[in-house]
Design an enzyme around this catalytic site. Structure first.
Site, PDB file in Angstrom:
ATOM      1  N   LYS A  75      -1.521  -9.373   3.052  1.00  0.00           N
ATOM      2  CA  LYS A  75      -0.786  -8.919   4.239  1.00  0.00           C
ATOM      3  C   LYS A  75      -1.675  -8.022   5.093  1.00  0.00           C
ATOM      4  O   LYS A  75      -2.356  -7.129   4.573  1.00  0.00           O
ATOM      5  CB  LYS A  75       0.490  -8.169   3.862  1.00  0.00           C
ATOM      6  CG  LYS A  75       1.318  -7.722   5.076  1.00  0.00           C
ATOM      7  CD  LYS A  75       2.674  -7.187   4.656  1.00  0.00           C
ATOM      8  CE  LYS A  75       2.583  -5.774   4.125  1.00  0.00           C
ATOM      9  NZ  LYS A  75       2.214  -4.799   5.192  1.00  0.00           N
ATOM     10  N   ASP A 117       0.827  -1.203   0.000  1.00  0.00           N
ATOM     11  CA  ASP A 117       0.000   0.000   0.000  1.00  0.00           C
ATOM     12  C   ASP A 117       0.865   1.257   0.000  1.00  0.00           C
ATOM     13  O   ASP A 117       0.359   2.367  -0.161  1.00  0.00           O
ATOM     14  CB  ASP A 117      -0.962   0.003   1.185  1.00  0.00           C
ATOM     15  CG  ASP A 117      -0.244  -0.034   2.526  1.00  0.00           C
ATOM     16  OD1 ASP A 117       0.980  -0.194   2.548  1.00  0.00           O
ATOM     17  OD2 ASP A 117      -0.940   0.100   3.558  1.00  0.00           O
ATOM     18  N   SER A 118       2.186   1.093   0.145  1.00  0.00           N
ATOM     19  CA  SER A 118       3.097   2.223  -0.036  1.00  0.00           C
ATOM     20  C   SER A 118       3.051   2.757  -1.453  1.00  0.00           C
ATOM     21  O   SER A 118       3.610   3.816  -1.744  1.00  0.00           O
ATOM     22  CB  SER A 118       4.527   1.813   0.329  1.00  0.00           C
ATOM     23  OG  SER A 118       4.909   0.636  -0.361  1.00  0.00           O
ATOM     24  N   ASP A 170      -1.052  -6.168  -0.272  1.00  0.00           N
ATOM     25  CA  ASP A 170      -1.304  -5.452   0.973  1.00  0.00           C
ATOM     26  C   ASP A 170      -2.788  -5.099   1.089  1.00  0.00           C
ATOM     27  O   ASP A 170      -3.358  -4.493   0.171  1.00  0.00           O
ATOM     28  CB  ASP A 170      -0.479  -4.161   0.996  1.00  0.00           C
ATOM     29  CG  ASP A 170       0.294  -3.988   2.281  1.00  0.00           C
ATOM     30  OD1 ASP A 170      -0.092  -4.609   3.280  1.00  0.00           O
ATOM     31  OD2 ASP A 170       1.280  -3.227   2.276  1.00  0.00           O
ATOM     32  N   GLU A 176      -1.640  -5.546   8.673  1.00  0.00           N
ATOM     33  CA  GLU A 176      -0.799  -4.851   9.631  1.00  0.00           C
ATOM     34  C   GLU A 176      -1.352  -5.024  11.046  1.00  0.00           C
ATOM     35  O   GLU A 176      -2.559  -4.990  11.257  1.00  0.00           O
ATOM     36  CB  GLU A 176      -0.705  -3.360   9.292  1.00  0.00           C
ATOM     37  CG  GLU A 176       0.104  -3.063   8.045  1.00  0.00           C
ATOM     38  CD  GLU A 176       0.353  -1.570   7.862  1.00  0.00           C
ATOM     39  OE1 GLU A 176      -0.015  -0.794   8.780  1.00  0.00           O
ATOM     40  OE2 GLU A 176       0.893  -1.177   6.820  1.00  0.00           O
ATOM     41  N   GLU A 207       9.190  -4.308  10.919  1.00  0.00           N
ATOM     42  CA  GLU A 207       9.600  -3.036  10.323  1.00  0.00           C
ATOM     43  C   GLU A 207      10.055  -2.046  11.384  1.00  0.00           C
ATOM     44  O   GLU A 207       9.358  -1.797  12.372  1.00  0.00           O
ATOM     45  CB  GLU A 207       8.454  -2.424   9.514  1.00  0.00           C
ATOM     46  CG  GLU A 207       8.833  -1.107   8.849  1.00  0.00           C
ATOM     47  CD  GLU A 207       7.821  -0.607   7.838  1.00  0.00           C
ATOM     48  OE1 GLU A 207       8.053   0.470   7.245  1.00  0.00           O
ATOM     49  OE2 GLU A 207       6.803  -1.289   7.634  1.00  0.00           O
TER      50      GLU A 207
END
Length: 434
Positions: A225, A154-155, A194, A227, A295
């Site tokens: 993924k 999603d970056s 993501d 978070e 991270e």
């Protein structure tokens, strides 16, 4: 050899024999002669005889005893053998050559990377490689480099769409980028998508599962993924895994929670917080995650978490003690030099190239050559008419130009005398000129 040449010439006249290179394994010489059947007889074509059907003749020609086709007896051509080749070597040499040619060369396709093969790498002590990519060309390069996992992160919101955080990107936009990456790396690497902010955090865990299905079915991803590693998040992960979708966990700096964290800050720098990160990672493992991203946490904390977990860890700004490493495609290659991007390139990112500078130089050179009339030039203008067509075209254009000049004298005259303000009136300033 004279007898061989005369026989070949006679067969060329009688049976429409065409000399050409044969792909059949029995034809051991580079030059071979094949009878080409008439169009009415080609439907009778069948498999050629193999080497044990070869008959050697004194004239140094070899005939295949089993015919590929049989000529119509009502036709002039009655030859029923179809493959005649020059056999200037001995029978034993021909047999050996035929055997070698009959061996098929097989090219092994690279094995598909799966969640199981990723886990196996940790058990064998092999490092896992992951790169975050967002589009078709990037995925092609990552695949060719043999990277294990491609993460469609999603970056993308920051790197490709220009936002200041990852939060604005939507599920539909993520699926769009996932589809592009899937086309660029369709078969070998493990593809992970993501789950964007706002697509899974609800108490109704079915929402997260439903959107995970979209990432797999529409986006072509192998896994998704999530978070965070709270108890609520682990329930979603468990539900999605039980629903048949593999999950990659993510603890430490979780950019989607930037509003809560107060910015892009390193995590786990106190003993209590480091222990909480370990608990979150263990919770995700128990929920069924196949691996966990760590991270922006201290290297010793990441090493401790890696040793405590059975599943692999993939670090980004977490030292070298993790099971693998991940970086963003654009960051590690130095793709961008824009101030917006430079502001968000993290300290832990190593540049393995400076592609962005080369891109800038190339674009500047293109601009210069176009403005100076150097490009395209004759070297890059490959399409041309023959002389006759060019003369005809010039004649047509001379007539067209003369006719156009007569019809456009008045408009051309007006344009030549118009000033800038009159031309600007075409774009909405009509009231000023009335």
């Amino acid at each position: 050899m004279m007898g061989s040449r005369l026989m070949a010439q006679s067969l060329l006249r009688v049976g429409r024999i065409s000399p050409r290179v044969s792909a059949h394994p029995c034809n051991v010489r580079r030059s071979s002669i094949h009878i080409i059947p008439h169009s009415s007889s080609r439907r009778n074509l069948h498999t050629s005889a193999c080497k044990h059907d070869i008959i050697n003749y004194p004239c140094n020609f070899s005939l295949s005893a089993k015919p590929l086709w049989t000529s119509n007896p009502n036709k002039n051509t009655t030859i029923t053998t179809t493959a005649i080749r020059c056999a200037t070597t001995s029978s034993s040499e021909s047999d050996d050559q035929s055997t070698n040619n009959s061996k098929k060369t097989t090219i092994k396709k690279p094995k598909k990377i799966t969640t199981l093969s990723v886990s196996a790498k940790k058990r064998r002590g092999q490092k896992i490689t992951m790169v975050t990519a967002y589009d078709y060309p990037s995925a092609v390069h990552v695949d060719r480099a043999g990277i294990d996992i491609v993460l469609v992160g999603d970056s993308c919101a920051m790197v490709e769409l220009g936002f200041e955080t990852t939060q604005p990107i939507t599920l539909d936009q993520m699926i769009h980028h996932c589809q592009a990456v899937k086309r660029g790396a369709p078969s070998r690497p493990l593809l992970v998508g993501d789950m964007p902010f706002g697509s899974y955090e609800f108490k109704d865990v079915d929402i997260g599962l439903r959107n995970a299905y979209r990432m797999v079915k529409e986006g072509g991803m192998d896994a998704v993924k999530f978070e965070g590693g709270t108890e609520a998040r682990s329930k979603i992960v468990r539900h999605v895994v039980e629903g048949g979708v593999a999950v990659l966990g993510h603890v430490g700096l979780t950019p989607q929670a930037i509003s809560v964290l107060g910015g892009f800050r390193a995590q786990g720098r106190t003993a209590d917080r480091a222990r909480l990160l370990l608990d979150e990672a263990l919770r995700l493992q128990d929920a069924g995650a196949f691996a966990v991203v760590l991270e922006c946490i201290p290297a010793n904390v990441a090493t401790a978490i890696t040793e405590a977990l059975e599943i692999p860890t993939i670090g980004i700004g977490a030292g070298g003690g993790t099971s693998g490493q991940v970086l963003v495609f654009h960051d590690l290659l130095g793709m961008l030099s824009h101030p917006h991007h430079e502001e968000f390139v993290p300290k832990f990112c190593k540049k393995y190239a400076s592609v962005g500078l080369q891109i800038t130089d190339g674009l500047a050179e293109f601009k210069k050559e176009v403005e100076e009339g150097v490009f395209p030039g004759n070297d890059y203008s490959p399409y041309a008419m023959n002389g006759k067509e060019e003369a005809s075209f010039d004649e047509l254009m001379s007539k067209y130009t003369e006719k156009s000049r007569l019809n456009l004298d008045e408009p051309v005259s007006k344009l030549e005398t118009a000033d800038d303000s009159e031309q600007l009136s075409l774009y909405g300033n009509n009231n000023e000129n009335k």
